[in-house]
Design an enzyme around this catalytic site. Structure first.
Site, PDB file in Angstrom:
ATOM      1  N   LYS A   1      16.861  74.124   4.928  1.00  0.00           N
ATOM      2  CA  LYS A   1      17.305  74.171   3.534  1.00  0.00           C
ATOM      3  C   LYS A   1      17.835  75.557   3.210  1.00  0.00           C
ATOM      4  O   LYS A   1      17.085  76.528   3.198  1.00  0.00           O
ATOM      5  CB  LYS A   1      16.161  73.851   2.564  1.00  0.00           C
ATOM      6  CG  LYS A   1      16.689  73.698   1.127  1.00  0.00           C
ATOM      7  CD  LYS A   1      15.582  73.681   0.095  1.00  0.00           C
ATOM      8  CE  LYS A   1      15.236  75.066  -0.402  1.00  0.00           C
ATOM      9  NZ  LYS A   1      16.328  75.742  -1.138  1.00  0.00           N
TER      10      LYS A   1
ATOM     11  N   GLU B   1       8.365  85.242   6.682  1.00  0.00           N
ATOM     12  CA  GLU B   1       8.957  86.584   6.609  1.00  0.00           C
ATOM     13  C   GLU B   1       9.184  86.831   5.129  1.00  0.00           C
ATOM     14  O   GLU B   1      10.075  86.236   4.521  1.00  0.00           O
ATOM     15  CB  GLU B   1      10.252  86.602   7.427  1.00  0.00           C
ATOM     16  CG  GLU B   1      10.632  87.984   7.896  1.00  0.00           C
ATOM     17  CD  GLU B   1      11.468  88.704   6.881  1.00  0.00           C
ATOM     18  OE1 GLU B   1      10.876  89.325   5.971  1.00  0.00           O
ATOM     19  OE2 GLU B   1      12.693  88.638   6.973  1.00  0.00           O
TER      20      GLU B   1
ATOM     21  N   CYS C   1      14.842  92.419   2.195  1.00  0.00           N
ATOM     22  CA  CYS C   1      13.374  92.442   2.165  1.00  0.00           C
ATOM     23  C   CYS C   1      12.833  93.732   2.767  1.00  0.00           C
ATOM     24  O   CYS C   1      11.782  94.207   2.381  1.00  0.00           O
ATOM     25  CB  CYS C   1      12.820  91.232   2.897  1.00  0.00           C
ATOM     26  SG  CYS C   1      13.609  90.974   4.486  1.00  0.00           S
TER      27      CYS C   1
END
Lengths: 282, 477
Positions: free
Chosen positions: B180, B254, B288
């Site tokens: 997705k 993650e 991130c």
């Protein structure tokens, strides 16, 4: 000459290298499968678990910072100290063993297991780590590091071998642990604590609680200063799922019960991998 | 000194966006019931209508993946490798198209999608293609086995690159996937589906279901997936870890970060300034592992900040399609609101705010490169992930203090060290609790190099040999 009256040992917890009773003041009766009274063991509490985590956290950087050679020698030393208490260990696992031979085999295997894991201490990084051929003017390498503080529920049986198989792979890489020992058969765990106390293992690296995991494990699973949890010894699926769910609060690494593991995988469960980069050039 | 640049826009003629996109299930595009609009965040222009996959659609995709798993997992590794090599080659062939589409849908500068994202995507497929017939060396002993069907959910900051990080190792190991893409950036994943068709990848090996949180929830909770791989926020990661509790599903996560970028007084200052800028303004700070906390040694703080402000005045913010652009658009209105909220909190809590002087386009979502000074460790901007072009500056006096402050975070994804002293690099890198340490560089990625976090930044690694392990199990006895 009068007959020697046996001096019985008080079975205590092992926290931070010391042997306290449970702060709750509680004990529970340990009985053989035939129902014979063996001892009153300390029934660890939430407070005991928290004290143990504090001790495990405090010593963790020092234990991880020791050289792999040093950690290997200490694990080997644990085997040496166990060998000296072999008869006592056999005596303590016997009530739950199918035969005297099986009891001996369990103890011998537990001793040998420490030696096997001791040998891993300075080989883990070679096998698990790597230097990586970056597509560019950089060098980098990946090294394993301990996860930190690992909580564990050891299997109920075999009480000694199961405990050693739980804690040795946790600590060999530099983690520290708070482990809940076999509830039914905690005597060998209590003796193991006494062995650890004389094995040059820094106090707090292994902390052993006796009592009910159903009562104590939830406090470890939800503890925000615990990095990982080994649920191998949890024999109730519903409780295992609840503990796993609680452990997600701070993203603990979680080992589910019933996972088939070889020895190296047991070690790898409690490792992080760090990749360190540096540019190349004059 | 002034830097004037004539615009050098990349043409968008190379991409042909369809008016509507279905779901990619079992090798073909199928229609769904509901749809949503996907836009260009730099202009707010509508790009296409995207299908929102329902739970029933997700179920169809998982079933297709399950059927395909039978033959894909039994195929010779050397043959799986050939399909992955094909995909890598087609990505290279269509790289310009992918880069343009990525920048249009994401808002990132074409310079980055062209030079960083897409080349790394091809490299990941090429690297993992070669693993498919060498799995005995992955680290799990001889004849390791794939897990089954992997449900994979990826974020919007590196849409195609995160797809590659997820799909390439999964397929090499013999798994099939249902992926997705993020709600706001589905287009390159859908173009990737066309690439799978061009490569004649067997139907059902890769399935792509578009949608938002509900679609993701249906995928994570589907009873017939064996593996969840997620990149995104720690909040959602926590939900996933709870959702799989008590199942046999394996998980890799993650998640977020709040990386310290540590500059010592002996650092090569000009390089460090570039590293600070790259650390926090690369990809608009939607990274991130962004170096969002600058820890600078007190004795050089003033010098570093002066040079940093000068450098930031020369950053070019604007049209992502312009090849001169350094900083593009914020990916969505929602993300812009979050960046504004945290920045306002920074000011309210007493930190000083400085933004690079720049003219922001009128349409689209924009936020100027911003620095906060006088930040304390308890401020929200020093603790929470902004995921935007916002840098918090703290100072330290000793290496011990730097380590203490850097590790004072529930996150542990990455960190940077700037010093010319080798022994200090090694000691710092061993004491920082983070999965990626960049010494005298920052924000570098590579297909052979494991990436992933400590603590609440998640678990599992992506990239390299270690990145295969989360998709394999030891041979059954």
């Amino acid at each position: 000459m009068s007959e020697h009256i046996e001096v019985r040992r008080t079975a205590k917890l092992f926290i931070g290298g010391a042997f306290p009773r449970s702060e709750s003041g509680r004990t529970y009766e340990v009985k053989s499968p035939e129902g014979k009274f063996i001892a009153n063991a300390a029934q660890g509490s939430r407070k005991d678990a928290r004290d143990a985590v504090t001790a495990a956290r405090a010593i963790q950087p020092k234990w991880a910072g020791a050289t792999a050679y040093n950690r290997g020698q200490i694990l080997y030393r644990i085997a040496e100290m166990m060998e000296g208490r072999r008869a006592q260990f056999i005596d303590e696992v016997s009530p739950w063993a199918k035969s005297a031979k099986k009891a001996e085999a369990e103890v011998d295997e537990a001793i040998d297991r420490w030696i096997w894991f001791a040998g891993w201490s300075d080989k883990i990084a070679m096998v698990v780590g790597s230097s990586n051929p970056v597509a560019g003017p950089f060098f980098n390498f990946s090294v394993p590091e301990p996860t930190g503080v690992v909580a564990a529920i050891a299997p109920n049986r075999p009480s000694l071998l199961g405990l050693v198989d739980t804690i040795a792979p946790i600590i060999v890489s530099g983690n520290t642990t708070v482990v809940i020992a076999s509830q039914d058969a905690p005597m060998a765990a209590v003796t193991l604590g006494e062995v650890l106390a004389t094995s040059d293992l820094p106090g707090g690296v292994i902390n052993i609680l006796t009592g009910s995991y159903v009562e104590v494990a939830p406090w470890l699973a939800s503890h925000m200063d615990v990095n990982a949890i080994d649920l191998s010894g949890v024999d109730d699926e519903k409780i295992a799922a609840e503990l796993e769910k609680a452990s997600a609060e701070n993203l603990k690494r979680c080992l589910r019960p019933g996972t088939e593991l070889d020895g190296l995988t047991r070690i790898k469960n409690w490792l992080e991998l760090k990749t360190v980069w540096h540019p190349r050039g004059f | 000194m002034s830097f004037e640049y004539a615009p050098a826009p990349e043409s968008t003629a190379i991409v042909k966006i369809k008016p509507t996109y279905g779901l990619f299930i079992n090798g073909v595009f199928v229609d769904g019931e509901k749809s949503f609009s996907t836009i260009n965040p730099a202009t707010e222009a509508h790009l296409a209508d995207i299908t929102e996959a329902s739970a029933a659609d997700v179920d169809r995709a998982v079933r297709a993946a399950r059927v395909a798993f039978g033959s894909w997992s039994k195929m010779r590794g050397a043959d799986r490798a050939k399909y992955l090599y094909r995909i890598a080659r087609i990505i290279q062939e269509r790289s310009r198209e992918l880069a343009v589409l990525e920048s249009m849908n994401n808002g990132k500068p074409i310079r980055e999608s062209r030079d960083v994202d897409v080349p790394l995507v091809a490299a990941h497929f090429f690297h993992y293609a070669g693993w498919a017939d060498k799995l005995d060396y992955a680290g799990l002993g001889a004849n390791p086995e794939p897990l089954g069907v992997a449900g994979q959910i990826i974020p919007w900051n590196f849409p195609l690159l995160m797809l590659a990080w997820k799909i390439a190792p999964a397929l090499a190991a013999g798994n099939t996937v249902v992926l997705k893409p993020a709600e706001t950036t589905p287009l390159t994943a859908l173009l990737f589906a066309e690439i799978c068709q061009q490569a004649d990848l067997p139907a059902g090996v890769v399935n792509i279901v578009t949608g938002a949180g509900e679609t993701g929830r249906a995928l994570v909770n589907h009873p017939d997936i064996n593996k969840v791989a997620f990149t995104g926020s720690t909040e959602v990661g926590r939900y996933i870890a709870q959702a799989v509790a008590g199942t046999n599903k394996k998980v890799t996560l993650e998640l977020g970060g709040k990386a310290a970028n540590i500059v010592f007084d002996d650092a090569a200052i000009d390089q460090a300034i570039e590293g600070i800028v790259n650390g926090i303004f690369f990809n608009q700070g939607h990274v991130c592992c962004a170096g969002s906390r600058l820890l600078v040694q007190e004795s050089i703080a003033e010098t570093v900040l002066g040079l940093l402000y000068e450098r930031m005045k020369n950053l070019r913010i604007g049209d992502p399609m312009d090849k001169n652009t350094d900083v593009g658009a914020i990916n969505s209105a929602a993300q812009l609101a979050k960046i504004r909220e945290l920045s306002d909190a920074g000011e309210a809590e007493g930190a000083d705010r400085w933004s690079a002087p720049c003219t922001l386009p009128e349409k689209g979502f924009w936020f100027p490169p911003t620095v906060f000074t006088n930040v304390s460790q308890v401020h929200r901007i020093a603790r929470e992930e902004v995921f935007g072009p916002v840098l918090s500056v703290l100072t330290f006096r000793t290496p011990d203090e730097a380590v203490e402050k850097a590790n004072n975070s529930p996150y542990g994804l990455s960190a940077g060290i700037w010093t010319e002293k080798g022994s200090r690099i090694l000691e710092m890198s061993s004491r920082l609790r983070a999965g990626v340490i960049w010494a005298n560089t920052f924000n570098k990625f590579d297909a052979t190099s494991p990436f992933g976090g400590y603590k609440e930044s998640g678990y599992g690694r992506e990239g390299g040999r270690q990145g295969l392990e989360p998709y394999l199990k030891a041979a059954s006895k």
